[in-house]
Design a protein around this motif. Sequence first.
Motif, PDB file in Angstrom:
ATOM      1  N   LEU A  89       1.322  -1.023  -0.156  1.00 41.97           N
ATOM      2  CA  LEU A  89      -0.223  -0.437   0.578  1.00 41.97           C
ATOM      3  C   LEU A  89       0.995   1.421   0.172  1.00 41.97           C
ATOM      4  O   LEU A  89       1.815   1.373   1.105  1.00 41.97           O
ATOM      5  CB  LEU A  89      -0.793   0.119   1.343  1.00 41.97           C
ATOM      6  N   PRO A  90       0.668   2.306  -1.128  1.00 43.92           N
ATOM      7  CA  PRO A  90       1.790   3.076  -1.106  1.00 43.92           C
ATOM      8  C   PRO A  90       1.698   4.054  -0.242  1.00 43.92           C
ATOM      9  O   PRO A  90       2.269   5.460  -0.976  1.00 43.92           O
ATOM     10  CB  PRO A  90       2.021   3.590  -2.607  1.00 43.92           C
ATOM     11  N   TYR A  91       1.725   4.399   0.540  1.00 46.94           N
ATOM     12  CA  TYR A  91       1.217   5.329   1.002  1.00 46.94           C
ATOM     13  C   TYR A  91       2.210   6.543   1.963  1.00 46.94           C
ATOM     14  O   TYR A  91       1.532   6.709   3.414  1.00 46.94           O
ATOM     15  CB  TYR A  91      -0.328   5.325   2.079  1.00 46.94           C
ATOM     16  N   LEU A  92       3.178   6.508   1.381  1.00 46.89           N
ATOM     17  CA  LEU A  92       4.146   6.624   1.763  1.00 46.89           C
ATOM     18  C   LEU A  92       3.779   8.294   2.162  1.00 46.89           C
ATOM     19  O   LEU A  92       4.488   8.385   3.368  1.00 46.89           O
ATOM     20  CB  LEU A  92       5.384   6.061   0.778  1.00 46.89           C
ATOM     21  N   GLU A  93       3.690   9.265   2.429  1.00 47.51           N
ATOM     22  CA  GLU A  93       3.464  10.632   2.057  1.00 47.51           C
ATOM     23  C   GLU A  93       2.131  10.609   2.983  1.00 47.51           C
ATOM     24  O   GLU A  93       2.009  11.760   2.953  1.00 47.51           O
ATOM     25  CB  GLU A  93       3.644  11.549   0.596  1.00 47.51           C
TER      26      GLU A  93
END
Length: 484
Positions: free
Chosen positions: A326-330
């Motif tokens: 889940l690419p919710y890095l920011e």
Amino acid sequence: MGIVAGLDSSPDFTRIVVCDADTGAVLRQGYAPHPVEGPEGSGRPSDVDPQAWLLSLGEAAGGGLLEGVQAIGVSAQQNAVVPLDAQGGTVRPAMVGGDKRAQVAAADLIDALGGREAWAQAVGCVPQAAQPVTKLRWLAKNEPEAALRTAVLMQAHDWLVWQLLGRPVRRTTDRGGASGTGYWSAATGAYRPDLVELALGHQVMLPEVIGPSDAAGTTPEGLLISAGTGETMAAAFGLGLGLGDAVVSLGASGSVMAVHPEALYDQTGMITSLADATGMHLPVVTTLNAVRTLRGTAELLGLADLESLSDLAMKSTPGAHGLVLLPYLEGERTPALPHTAGTLAGLRRESMKAEHLARAAFEGMLCGLADALDVLRGRGVEVRRIFLLGPAAELPAVQAAAPSLFGAQVVVPQPADYAAIGAARQAAWALGVSQGTLDPRTPPAWQGAVAQVLDPGEELAVGQAVRQQFVSVREQTHPGAFRP
């Protein structure tokens, strides 16, 4: 019909293309960087002297580039506000870009009108740090004297058109540019001066919104200047987008937009309701994480560049052996999870290999953008083919996975100055209408973009299974956060 020019004044440079008005074939090109400004980071929206845009324009047009040109269209960076005094002088440098501190002004405005839904209903978008309406609130709070002297508001393309015409009394803009301000509604086609007053503290003069094929005027030398528009709308026009087309832009963050016949009102504020350069609409959904997901993964794996990450990912298989990122890095905007972090799920001994993590990064990024596409599809937007833009669109791992994950034909256009080409196409349209050779409702039919076309084919079922794997992890980790 003749020769037309399109100029695109981006944040860093001016590009000019000179085109055949009938076919759109590019005949000549010019380029010049903007003069270097001082360093940013003053804790306020970046400041730029708009004269820099004119200097760059003059340099790009040097060497007789515009010889024989009959009409010019102007595309320019969006969200740049030029505050003018009653005499037409700049009150202060143009406010461009965005700044974290402007988020306070955005939150102030959201509260002042009664919440996100009130804004979405009023103008089709919720104030964000970079938007003109937010910059006005910032100006009123931080530079009250400059705010008081502001009598006229223009955006970058409005100001450039006005300068090219010799600063006439009449000031114009177009639907596309106006729709991004936060004080014009694409749904009603009208300004909301009360929102300008809410932000700035008083009323000002706003440019007249003219139609897509209208001319803003003619220079003393007889050169016709078209309405102009924002870069996003110009690029869409240059690509030749129509109903059924969507664009997925792969920058550090991502955006998805599509052509639609009507403005979309979205009470959550996930959709920004923009107008396009043809009389249609461009609903936009953004994600905070796209290529930054790939760059972070490449750094984690000690890889030098994204090409190496792509090569590694191609050694894995669809589904990355059960790994889901889940690419919710920011944090994330779509779904609305501003304070979350990324998640890596499905770790098993056999999946703990570099190539599977690389594959999961590409799939996670594309599934996040597929979620954004689903927001539009859920509102009745037709998506038959998807134009994939940005340097990362050329990566084999992106091209291998995108068609099946998006569930549609994917078109990867060759790199070109599409915003400048769109501006030139607008100029050709206005010229043709003025000569009586083109219908004001139908733009000139130019050659489409040269592109690679990728179909999901037999991979569709595999891609949809990978997508379902992503959705399951998203729902387990953030239950109910995503409601397209």
